[in-house]
Enzyme design. Structure first.
Site, PDB file in Angstrom:
ATOM      1  N   ARG A 141       0.810  -1.218   0.057  1.00 56.41           N
ATOM      2  CA  ARG A 141       0.047   0.133  -0.035  1.00 56.41           C
ATOM      3  C   ARG A 141       0.933   1.246  -0.006  1.00 56.41           C
ATOM      4  O   ARG A 141       0.615   2.255  -0.550  1.00 56.41           O
ATOM      5  CB  ARG A 141      -0.928  -0.057   1.284  1.00 56.41           C
ATOM      6  CG  ARG A 141      -2.183  -1.057   0.893  1.00 56.41           C
ATOM      7  CD  ARG A 141      -3.217  -0.941   2.061  1.00 56.41           C
ATOM      8  NE  ARG A 141      -2.751  -1.375   3.371  1.00 56.41           N
ATOM      9  CZ  ARG A 141      -3.154  -2.578   3.675  1.00 56.41           C
ATOM     10  NH1 ARG A 141      -3.944  -3.445   2.643  1.00 56.41           N
ATOM     11  NH2 ARG A 141      -2.603  -3.316   4.823  1.00 56.41           N
ATOM     12  N   PHE A 171     -10.673  -5.508  -6.222  1.00 60.61           N
ATOM     13  CA  PHE A 171     -10.814  -6.324  -5.203  1.00 60.61           C
ATOM     14  C   PHE A 171     -10.384  -5.666  -4.027  1.00 60.61           C
ATOM     15  O   PHE A 171      -9.381  -5.833  -3.279  1.00 60.61           O
ATOM     16  CB  PHE A 171      -9.805  -7.704  -5.185  1.00 60.61           C
ATOM     17  CG  PHE A 171     -10.152  -8.645  -6.421  1.00 60.61           C
ATOM     18  CD1 PHE A 171     -11.348  -9.525  -6.553  1.00 60.61           C
ATOM     19  CD2 PHE A 171      -9.424  -8.652  -7.538  1.00 60.61           C
ATOM     20  CE1 PHE A 171     -11.569 -10.366  -7.538  1.00 60.61           C
ATOM     21  CE2 PHE A 171      -9.728  -9.116  -8.703  1.00 60.61           C
ATOM     22  CZ  PHE A 171     -10.710 -10.177  -8.712  1.00 60.61           C
ATOM     23  N   ASP A 191     -15.430  -4.154  -5.729  1.00 57.29           N
ATOM     24  CA  ASP A 191     -15.530  -5.278  -4.814  1.00 57.29           C
ATOM     25  C   ASP A 191     -16.823  -5.708  -4.901  1.00 57.29           C
ATOM     26  O   ASP A 191     -18.038  -5.095  -5.007  1.00 57.29           O
ATOM     27  CB  ASP A 191     -15.083  -4.918  -3.288  1.00 57.29           C
ATOM     28  CG  ASP A 191     -14.645  -6.161  -2.650  1.00 57.29           C
ATOM     29  OD1 ASP A 191     -13.602  -6.518  -2.425  1.00 57.29           O
ATOM     30  OD2 ASP A 191     -15.511  -6.941  -2.168  1.00 57.29           O
ATOM     31  N   SER A 192     -17.259  -7.224  -4.615  1.00 52.77           N
ATOM     32  CA  SER A 192     -18.244  -7.943  -4.814  1.00 52.77           C
ATOM     33  C   SER A 192     -18.960  -7.834  -3.280  1.00 52.77           C
ATOM     34  O   SER A 192     -20.328  -8.153  -3.279  1.00 52.77           O
ATOM     35  CB  SER A 192     -18.257  -9.133  -5.207  1.00 52.77           C
ATOM     36  OG  SER A 192     -17.187  -9.921  -4.401  1.00 52.77           O
ATOM     37  N   ALA A 235     -15.906  -8.420 -10.210  1.00 54.23           N
ATOM     38  CA  ALA A 235     -14.534  -7.778 -10.910  1.00 54.23           C
ATOM     39  C   ALA A 235     -14.585  -8.503 -12.205  1.00 54.23           C
ATOM     40  O   ALA A 235     -14.033  -7.476 -13.222  1.00 54.23           O
ATOM     41  CB  ALA A 235     -13.396  -8.326 -10.035  1.00 54.23           C
ATOM     42  N   ASP A 246      -5.773  -7.231  -6.379  1.00 55.36           N
ATOM     43  CA  ASP A 246      -5.619  -8.239  -5.182  1.00 55.36           C
ATOM     44  C   ASP A 246      -6.687  -9.185  -4.969  1.00 55.36           C
ATOM     45  O   ASP A 246      -7.524  -9.071  -4.010  1.00 55.36           O
ATOM     46  CB  ASP A 246      -5.431  -7.188  -3.915  1.00 55.36           C
ATOM     47  CG  ASP A 246      -4.867  -7.866  -2.720  1.00 55.36           C
ATOM     48  OD1 ASP A 246      -4.335  -9.222  -2.918  1.00 55.36           O
ATOM     49  OD2 ASP A 246      -5.125  -7.219  -1.669  1.00 55.36           O
ATOM     50  N   CYS A 285      -2.297 -14.659  -3.409  1.00 61.35           N
ATOM     51  CA  CYS A 285      -2.167 -15.123  -2.073  1.00 61.35           C
ATOM     52  C   CYS A 285      -2.614 -16.637  -1.960  1.00 61.35           C
ATOM     53  O   CYS A 285      -2.720 -16.848  -0.942  1.00 61.35           O
ATOM     54  CB  CYS A 285      -3.175 -14.078  -1.178  1.00 61.35           C
ATOM     55  SG  CYS A 285      -4.697 -14.278  -1.345  1.00 61.35           S
TER      56      CYS A 285
HETATM   57  N1  SAH Z   1      -6.710  -5.387  -1.559  1.00 62.45           N
HETATM   58  C1  SAH Z   1      -7.604  -5.471  -0.141  1.00 62.45           C
HETATM   59  C2  SAH Z   1      -7.675  -7.156   0.181  1.00 62.45           C
HETATM   60  C3  SAH Z   1      -8.402  -7.908  -0.845  1.00 62.45           C
HETATM   61  S1  SAH Z   1      -9.041  -9.367  -0.274  1.00 62.45           S
HETATM   62  C4  SAH Z   1      -6.855  -4.874   0.975  1.00 62.45           C
HETATM   63  O1  SAH Z   1      -5.738  -4.479   0.658  1.00 62.45           O
HETATM   64  O2  SAH Z   1      -7.486  -4.766   1.942  1.00 62.45           O
HETATM   65  C5  SAH Z   1     -10.107 -10.084  -1.688  1.00 62.45           C
HETATM   66  C6  SAH Z   1     -11.308  -9.102  -1.949  1.00 62.45           C
HETATM   67  O3  SAH Z   1     -12.110  -9.703  -3.106  1.00 62.45           O
HETATM   68  C7  SAH Z   1     -12.829  -9.230  -0.828  1.00 62.45           C
HETATM   69  O4  SAH Z   1     -13.180  -8.104  -0.299  1.00 62.45           O
HETATM   70  C8  SAH Z   1     -13.767  -9.797  -1.490  1.00 62.45           C
HETATM   71  O5  SAH Z   1     -14.955  -9.468  -1.183  1.00 62.45           O
HETATM   72  C9  SAH Z   1     -13.325  -9.593  -2.973  1.00 62.45           C
HETATM   73  N2  SAH Z   1     -13.857 -10.494  -4.075  1.00 62.45           N
HETATM   74  C10 SAH Z   1     -14.071 -11.905  -4.024  1.00 62.45           C
HETATM   75  N3  SAH Z   1     -14.522 -12.189  -5.134  1.00 62.45           N
HETATM   76  C11 SAH Z   1     -14.800 -11.222  -5.821  1.00 62.45           C
HETATM   77  C12 SAH Z   1     -15.456 -10.998  -7.329  1.00 62.45           C
HETATM   78  N4  SAH Z   1     -15.597 -12.034  -8.055  1.00 62.45           N
HETATM   79  N5  SAH Z   1     -15.510  -9.745  -7.821  1.00 62.45           N
HETATM   80  C13 SAH Z   1     -15.114  -8.909  -7.116  1.00 62.45           C
HETATM   81  N6  SAH Z   1     -14.457  -8.879  -5.590  1.00 62.45           N
HETATM   82  C14 SAH Z   1     -14.382 -10.122  -5.160  1.00 62.45           C
END
Ligand code: SAH
Length: 402
Positions: A216, A232, A254-255, A285, A305, A345
């Site tokens: 970040r 995400f 984000d979803s 996404a 991410d 991850c």
């Molecule tokens: N970058 C963030 C962490 C991401 S965690 C940070 O720094 O805090 C992954 C995220 O992806 C979660 O919030 C989850 O809700 C989202 N997610 C999972 N599948 C998804 C999809 N198909 N489309 C959009 N978001 C999604």
């Protein structure tokens, strides 16, 4: 049955199966074990011996798991008791002493195997600690672990979030709730001078992705005057970083409605941030990136991410397609000369495979790109050299050709 002078029952390995333990890898798989006693209970401490009777380690026995035992100590003279957890936890907390100050009040204080505490994770958010116990051994010593954490950190509250899927593999039910003190909502903390609220009881993982802290900071440095895409986004970690770095605009996808709600709150919580430069999209996404592409949207900096598409190697193939898809779309959405910070991850995908997937995405997108940095988890998420499985977060910083 005790067959030697060891203080614990002896778990004997098959001939030739002691090599990984001698290299200080802390897991003993079921296939390596010559014989175990059916009377041993989950979490019992056992002494691991080679087939010729050499004492290798004391470990926690876990009959339900393929990882049948996890090493507490490679020192045969050490005992596994309350004092053991006090020492290990105090050491882990001391190692983070320089990583926390007024501008950083959150930190991972215990990072499992790499801190010599297999199956145990603890994240600190100011005065609140969030604990995850993920193995039979960790479960057995819950009270001692909580007491050690409270003593070493002075935390007012230790809250358990042992509601992770991996517990099923150990035959353990989910457990959630305060173990020390009580949870006082809202829990807030400071990262890089920015204030975040974390949903300790209901958020993902322990509530926040602390592992991305240094990444970040990198995104913040790259954001001045840029149109940024944060895919995400969860509770807005990279969004806040980009806004603080002077981004011209930030689109966050984000979803999860709850995550985005908290993300907006987090922006509002920091009065100096220009909330009007943030746009929020509650959407899948994969679909949203396609929509943006169809509208010929363009960005200077993109962050990808995604969640763990491949928890284990068995999921790697399907996960690879998903990673390739989002990376391909993000690369297309970048302006020439733009930057992509892309992450995985997934434990089931290593750094080399991830790079190959991203290279394939660039090729299919018809984009030339170069790696200008490799990214990983922050220093409070160490990876023991003997435990390469600990390196779950991989990232690449890419520059699209101009
Ligand atoms: N970058 C963030 C962490 C991401 S965690 C940070 O720094 O805090 C992954 C995220 O992806 C979660 O919030 C989850 O809700 C989202 N997610 C999972 N599948 C998804 C999809 N198909 N489309 C959009 N978001 C999604």
């Amino acid at each position: 049955m005790l067959r030697s002078a060891e203080p614990y029952p002896v778990l004997r390995l098959k001939p030739g199966r002691e090599k990984s333990l001698r290299q200080r890898h802390p897991w003993i798989f079921s296939g390596a074990i010559a014989a175990a006693d059916a009377a041993w209970q989950p979490g019992d401490t056992v002494t691991v011996q080679s087939s010729d009777g050499a004492c290798l380690a004391h470990a926690a026995y876990s009959p339900a798991s393929q990882i049948r035992a996890r090493v507490w100590t490679f020192d045969p003279r050490e005992r596994v008791d309350a004092g053991f957890f006090q020492r290990r936890v105090a050491r882990a907390v001391a190692l983070r002493a320089t990583m926390q100050d007024a501008s950083h009040t959150a930190c991972r204080v215990v990072h499992g195997e790499s801190d010599g505490l297999p199956g145990i994770v603890a994240d600190r958010y100011a005065g609140t600690l969030v604990l995850q116990l993920m193995s039979a051994g960790a479960e057995r010593w819950r009270d001692e672990i909580v007491a050690a954490l409270a003593a070493a950190t002075g935390a007012a509250c230790v809250y358990e979030r042992s509601d992770v899927d991996v517990r099923k593999l150990e035959g353990l039910p989910p457990r959630v709730g305060a173990l020390h003190g009580s949870l006082t909502d809202p829990v807030t903390f400071v990262e890089d001078g920015l204030v975040y609220r974390v949903d300790v009881a209901g958020g993902q993982k322990t509530g926040f992705y602390l592992d991305q802290r240094t990444n970040r900071a990198i995104v913040r440095q790259l954001s001045a005057g840029k149109d940024v895409l944060n895919t995400f986004a969860y509770t807005g970690g990279f969004t806040l970083a980009a806004l603080a770095g002077g981004a011209k605009s930030v689109v966050s996808i984000d979803s999860s409605a709850e995550a985005l709600h908290l993300a907006r709150e987090n922006v509002a919580r920091n009065a100096a941030l220009p909330a009007d430069r943030a746009e929020w999209r509650e959407a899948d996404a994969f679909a949203e990136l396609r929509k943006l592409r169809d509208r010929a949207a363009a960005f200077d900096l993109a962050v990808l991410d995604p969640p763990k598409f491949a928890p284990t190697a068995a999921h790697a193939e399907r996960a690879a397609r998903a990673y390739k898809d989002v990376n391909l779309l993000a690369l297309k959405l970048l302006r020439p000369g733009g930057t992509l910070a892309t992450f995985s991850c997934s434990g089931g995908i290593d750094a080399a495979l991830f790079r190959k997937i991203v290279a394939g995405a660039a090729q299919d997108a018809g984009v030339d790109a170069a790696v200008i940095g490799t990214l990983g988890a922050a220093a409070d998420h160490p990876v023991a050299l003997a435990f390469p499985e600990g390196e779950y977060l991989k990232g690449l910083l890419l520059r699209k050709a101009g």
